[in-house]
Design a protein around this motif. Structure first.
Motif, PDB file in Angstrom:
ATOM      1  N   THR A   1       0.826  -1.209   0.000  1.00 11.64           N
ATOM      2  CA  THR A   1       0.000   0.000   0.000  1.00 11.64           C
ATOM      3  C   THR A   1       0.859   1.257   0.000  1.00 11.64           C
ATOM      4  O   THR A   1       0.590   2.209  -0.741  1.00 11.64           O
ATOM      5  CB  THR A   1      -0.941   0.014   1.218  1.00 11.64           C
ATOM      6  N   ALA A   2       1.905   1.270   0.829  1.00 11.45           N
ATOM      7  CA  ALA A   2       2.796   2.432   0.874  1.00 11.45           C
ATOM      8  C   ALA A   2       3.494   2.631  -0.463  1.00 11.45           C
ATOM      9  O   ALA A   2       3.600   3.755  -0.968  1.00 11.45           O
ATOM     10  CB  ALA A   2       3.824   2.261   1.992  1.00 11.45           C
ATOM     11  N   ALA A   3       3.971   1.539  -1.058  1.00 12.29           N
ATOM     12  CA  ALA A   3       4.675   1.634  -2.333  1.00 12.29           C
ATOM     13  C   ALA A   3       3.730   2.094  -3.440  1.00 12.29           C
ATOM     14  O   ALA A   3       4.093   2.924  -4.280  1.00 12.29           O
ATOM     15  CB  ALA A   3       5.288   0.285  -2.696  1.00 12.29           C
ATOM     16  N   ALA A   4       2.492   1.563  -3.451  1.00 12.02           N
ATOM     17  CA  ALA A   4       1.518   1.973  -4.464  1.00 12.02           C
ATOM     18  C   ALA A   4       1.141   3.436  -4.296  1.00 12.02           C
ATOM     19  O   ALA A   4       0.940   4.162  -5.281  1.00 12.02           O
ATOM     20  CB  ALA A   4       0.272   1.093  -4.374  1.00 12.02           C
ATOM     21  N   THR A   5       1.042   3.905  -3.060  1.00  9.11           N
ATOM     22  CA  THR A   5       0.743   5.321  -2.812  1.00  9.11           C
ATOM     23  C   THR A   5       1.856   6.213  -3.338  1.00  9.11           C
ATOM     24  O   THR A   5       1.598   7.260  -3.949  1.00  9.11           O
ATOM     25  CB  THR A   5       0.546   5.574  -1.303  1.00  9.11           C
ATOM     26  N   PHE A   6       3.094   5.795  -3.111  1.00  6.20           N
ATOM     27  CA  PHE A   6       4.223   6.585  -3.612  1.00  6.20           C
ATOM     28  C   PHE A   6       4.229   6.631  -5.136  1.00  6.20           C
ATOM     29  O   PHE A   6       4.397   7.704  -5.738  1.00  6.20           O
ATOM     30  CB  PHE A   6       5.544   5.987  -3.106  1.00  6.20           C
ATOM     31  N   ILE A   7       4.027   5.489  -5.792  1.00  4.64           N
ATOM     32  CA  ILE A   7       4.006   5.481  -7.261  1.00  4.64           C
ATOM     33  C   ILE A   7       2.811   6.283  -7.776  1.00  4.64           C
ATOM     34  O   ILE A   7       2.907   6.955  -8.812  1.00  4.64           O
ATOM     35  CB  ILE A   7       3.975   4.036  -7.796  1.00  4.64           C
ATOM     36  N   GLY A   8       1.707   6.239  -7.051  1.00  4.55           N
ATOM     37  CA  GLY A   8       0.571   7.083  -7.419  1.00  4.55           C
ATOM     38  C   GLY A   8       0.923   8.558  -7.343  1.00  4.55           C
ATOM     39  O   GLY A   8       0.522   9.356  -8.210  1.00  4.55           O
ATOM     40  N   LEU A   9       1.697   8.941  -6.318  1.00  7.95           N
ATOM     41  CA  LEU A   9       2.154  10.330  -6.202  1.00  7.95           C
ATOM     42  C   LEU A   9       3.081  10.683  -7.360  1.00  7.95           C
ATOM     43  O   LEU A   9       2.997  11.788  -7.916  1.00  7.95           O
ATOM     44  CB  LEU A   9       2.877  10.529  -4.863  1.00  7.95           C
ATOM     45  N   VAL A  10       3.968   9.763  -7.732  1.00  6.84           N
ATOM     46  CA  VAL A  10       4.839   9.990  -8.887  1.00  6.84           C
ATOM     47  C   VAL A  10       3.988  10.257 -10.129  1.00  6.84           C
ATOM     48  O   VAL A  10       4.221  11.212 -10.882  1.00  6.84           O
ATOM     49  CB  VAL A  10       5.760   8.769  -9.116  1.00  6.84           C
ATOM     50  N   PHE A  11       2.992   9.416 -10.350  1.00  9.39           N
ATOM     51  CA  PHE A  11       2.097   9.531 -11.501  1.00  9.39           C
ATOM     52  C   PHE A  11       1.407  10.897 -11.503  1.00  9.39           C
ATOM     53  O   PHE A  11       1.453  11.647 -12.490  1.00  9.39           O
ATOM     54  CB  PHE A  11       1.070   8.399 -11.412  1.00  9.39           C
ATOM     55  N   VAL A  12       0.794  11.244 -10.386  1.00  8.88           N
ATOM     56  CA  VAL A  12       0.003  12.478 -10.318  1.00  8.88           C
ATOM     57  C   VAL A  12       0.881  13.716 -10.364  1.00  8.88           C
ATOM     58  O   VAL A  12       0.493  14.741 -10.947  1.00  8.88           O
ATOM     59  CB  VAL A  12      -0.872  12.472  -9.050  1.00  8.88           C
ATOM     60  N   SER A  13       2.066  13.659  -9.764  1.00  9.65           N
ATOM     61  CA  SER A  13       2.929  14.842  -9.772  1.00  9.65           C
ATOM     62  C   SER A  13       3.283  15.235 -11.200  1.00  9.65           C
ATOM     63  O   SER A  13       3.321  16.422 -11.541  1.00  9.65           O
ATOM     64  CB  SER A  13       4.195  14.593  -8.947  1.00  9.65           C
ATOM     65  N   PHE A  14       3.514  14.244 -12.059  1.00  9.58           N
ATOM     66  CA  PHE A  14       3.784  14.545 -13.468  1.00  9.58           C
ATOM     67  C   PHE A  14       2.552  15.090 -14.159  1.00  9.58           C
ATOM     68  O   PHE A  14       2.625  16.012 -14.974  1.00  9.58           O
ATOM     69  CB  PHE A  14       4.258  13.285 -14.196  1.00  9.58           C
ATOM     70  N   LEU A  15       1.408  14.507 -13.839  1.00  9.34           N
ATOM     71  CA  LEU A  15       0.161  14.960 -14.455  1.00  9.34           C
ATOM     72  C   LEU A  15      -0.140  16.412 -14.087  1.00  9.34           C
ATOM     73  O   LEU A  15      -0.515  17.219 -14.940  1.00  9.34           O
ATOM     74  CB  LEU A  15      -0.994  14.059 -14.017  1.00  9.34           C
TER      75      LEU A  15
END
Length: 621
Positions: A424-438
């Motif tokens: 969950t923590a890792a998926a949240t971080f990758i989600g932040l990576v995704f959204v930060s670029f968006l």
């Protein structure tokens, strides 16, 4: 099944060969020289023209171009056609097409006082050609805003933890801007502290996930800001009220961010985003390699809010087909839709707007163009490869194209568990990576759209022109148009149109570079830009005509549009597709005429000066 590590290895090999060999040739070809004064130094105004350290500018440029598109496009293509065609197009096309496109757009802009590609084409084919390209870019910007707003809403809805972490990240970016530019405090300790706090924001997100409206499947403890409701929002029926609300919030954010000075949010945020990019992309690539070589411990990915429940990841091998067929039921045939679906990661016209809109105005030395232009695009290609890897290891995640999109944080998170992180923590971080670029690309796009319109109008002469060039009104028009386009509510409609427009813009940017080279010197070869130009023109014209004349009209006539708002949105999309095709044909005609004149021995001295080192006198056309 194939070990996903080999996807990363293939890309690293082709990208390394491209950077070491081809980019060095291109740098000599356009005669980069650090003795030349760049526009950033010549016109330093502390606002738009600002000489920047190579590392800082690379961070801004990289995070601006590496938005959500190099994640969403490869995922969509892999789900539609299989991971093999997606992988090949990225690994081979990026160093030969995309990196050349970005490098040439940046170099040509630097040699023309940091002006946009629209200005450059205008200097050679006339004011009419300039305005046509600027209008093309402006329409593409609207599509960027629509597509990325949809993606941000989708991720925030599926991963409420990421929504909180992203809000923390935006707040920290503003504070970092104050720290650097208002308090004039030292860069290095501030960078270390704020980057650490961004990563700390992931922990905050895990503790306090948020949603705008309530819906089934939200994790326990989610803070719901507005309770039940939201069914009145345009996208609510097609998706759900929470996602529809996040899309609306994203549009408002992009409006606000696009009218602020670059130091307030754009520059500090992009530096922080680049740190997320390096760790996220590097971590996933290393995770794929380490997990294959050392060993991978089986895990269960369970993210109910994203529709992923009890998915077992037992090995880092492909769990989706390598090839699904030549035709996809929603997208259409592989040619042309593979090449417009992967709209970033291989080649992207939006990059030419970034390169000639903001990056060229901040380039410290000409030689930096090789690292930032060519190298930056290779970095985006690595992000695209990680997207293909992440979606490939999640079985059953590609049942629909929309469901495939939310598998990226889950699959990326699975890769990071190799280093001991929880899923969950890792998926949240990758989600932040995704959204930060968006987020970065969305508000950068709106800012660039403002620039495009202001260049079209020039010096305002009427009250209407003065009103519409006001930065708040200008940004408001872009926001409203983007929101209307996203109202169709279907990813299958929004993304291919964005991809078609974006790739058409890439073809036109290559056309601009080819015209520049043809006018510069009769001995300059035109193959490096001309070959990808011809291929991309064929791809994009077919795609836009398919969308404008076949797909959208068929959907409307079959009564499958999904309501009045969605029908209007589809009609608007068809109109944009056909207008874009008309602009393409017009620009190609003018440019071919100019190239024939330039290579026909006519006197072009007054147009090009010395190697295009400064802006030539405009033509009378």
């Amino acid at each position: 099944m194939v070990q996903v590590m080999w996807m990363a290895v293939l890309a690293l090999v082709t990208f390394s060969v491209g950077y070491v060999g081809y980019s060095r040739y291109l740098a000599r070809f356009v005669e980069l020289d650090d003795e030349n004064e760049t526009p950033a130094h010549k016109y330093d105004d502390g606002q738009e023209y600002v000489p920047s350290k190579r590392s800082v500018l690379l961070g801004h440029h990289y995070s601006s171009i590496a938005g959500g598109a190099p994640i969403a496009g490869p995922i969509t293509a892999a789900a539609a056609f299989g991971w093999i065609p997606a992988l090949i197009w990225i690994a081979v096309g990026n160093p030969l097409f995309g990196a050349v496109h970005d490098f040439m757009a940046l170099s040509s802009s630097v040699r023309h006082e940091g002006k946009s590609i629209g200005y450059i084409i205008g200097e050679y084919v006339g004011e009419r050609g300039k305005n046509m390209l600027l209008w093309f870019a402006y329409l593409t910007i609207i599509l960027v805003i629509a597509a990325f707003a949809y993606l941000i809403g989708l991720v925030f809805d599926a991963f409420p933890w990421t929504a909180t972490a992203s809000l923390v990240y935006i707040a920290l970016a503003v504070l970092f801007g104050v720290y650097l530019y208002q308090l004039n405090l030292p860069f290095l300790p501030g960078a270390i502290a704020f980057v650490a706090m961004v990563f700390g924001g992931v922990w905050v997100g895990l503790q306090y996930p948020i949603a705008v409206f309530a819906r089934e499947g939200l994790p326990a403890g989610t803070i719901v800001l507005l309770g039940d409701g939201g069914s009145w929002l345009p996208l609510a029926a097609a998706t759900n009220a929470n996602m529809a609300a996040w899309v609306f919030v994203t549009i408002l954010y992009a409006f606000a961010a696009s009218v602020l000075p670059v130091w307030v949010l754009l520059q500090p945020r992009d530096f922080l985003t680049s740190s997320l990019l390096y760790v996220g992309v590097g971590g996933m690539i290393l995770g794929a390699i380490v997990g294959t070589v050392v060993g991978f411990s089986p895990i269960t990915v369970d993210v109910a809010s994203a529709g992923i429940e009890g998915v077992e990841v037992t090995s880092l091998t492909t769990q989706i087909p390598g090839w699904t067929g030549f035709v996809h039921s929603s997208l259409g045939p592989l040619f042309p839709f593979l090449f417009v679906t992967i709209a970033c990661g291989t080649i992207s016209g939006f990059h030419s707007l970034v390169s000639s809109g903001t990056t060229a105005k901040q380039l410290d030395r000409e030689s930096d163009a090789r690292v930032i232009g060519y190298g930056g695009m290779l970095g985006e290609g690595l992000l695209a490869i990680t997207a293909v890897i992440a979606v490939s290891i999640i079985a059953g995640g590609t049942e629909t194209l929309s469901s495939a999109l939310v598998t990226f944080p889950a699959g990326g998170g699975a890769l990071l568990t190799v280093f001991g992180l929880g899923v969950t923590a890792a998926a949240t971080f990758i989600g932040l990576v995704f959204v930060s670029f968006l987020l970065t690309s969305t508000d950068t796009a709106m800012r660039l759209g403002r620039y495009m319109y202001e260049e079209v109008v020039g010096t305002p002469e009427t009250s209407l022109e003065r009103t519409t060039t006001n930065r708040y009104v200008n940004a408001g028009i872009l926001a409203l148009a983007g929101y209307l386009l996203v109202a169709s509510g279907t990813w299958e409609n929004i993304w291919p149109l964005f991809g078609g427009a974006n790739q058409s813009l890439a073809a036109l940017a290559l056309l601009v570079a080819t015209v520049w080279l043809a006018n510069w010197d009769d001995d300059k070869q035109l193959v490096s830009t001309g070959a990808p130009l011809v291929f991309m023109l064929a791809v994009t014209v077919v795609a836009l005509l398919w969308i404008g004349l076949l797909r959208n009209p068929s959907t409307i006539l079959a009564g499958e549009a999904g309501g009045l708002v969605a029908t209007v949105s589809l009609l608007f999309q068809s109109l944009i597709a056909l207008v874009l095709v008309g602009l393409i044909f017009g620009l190609v005609r003018y440019s071919v005429d100019d190239i024939r004149e330039a290579r026909g021995g006519l006197d072009r001295e007054s147009l090009v000066g010395s190697g295009g080192s400064g802006p030539p006198e405009p033509s009378d056309d």
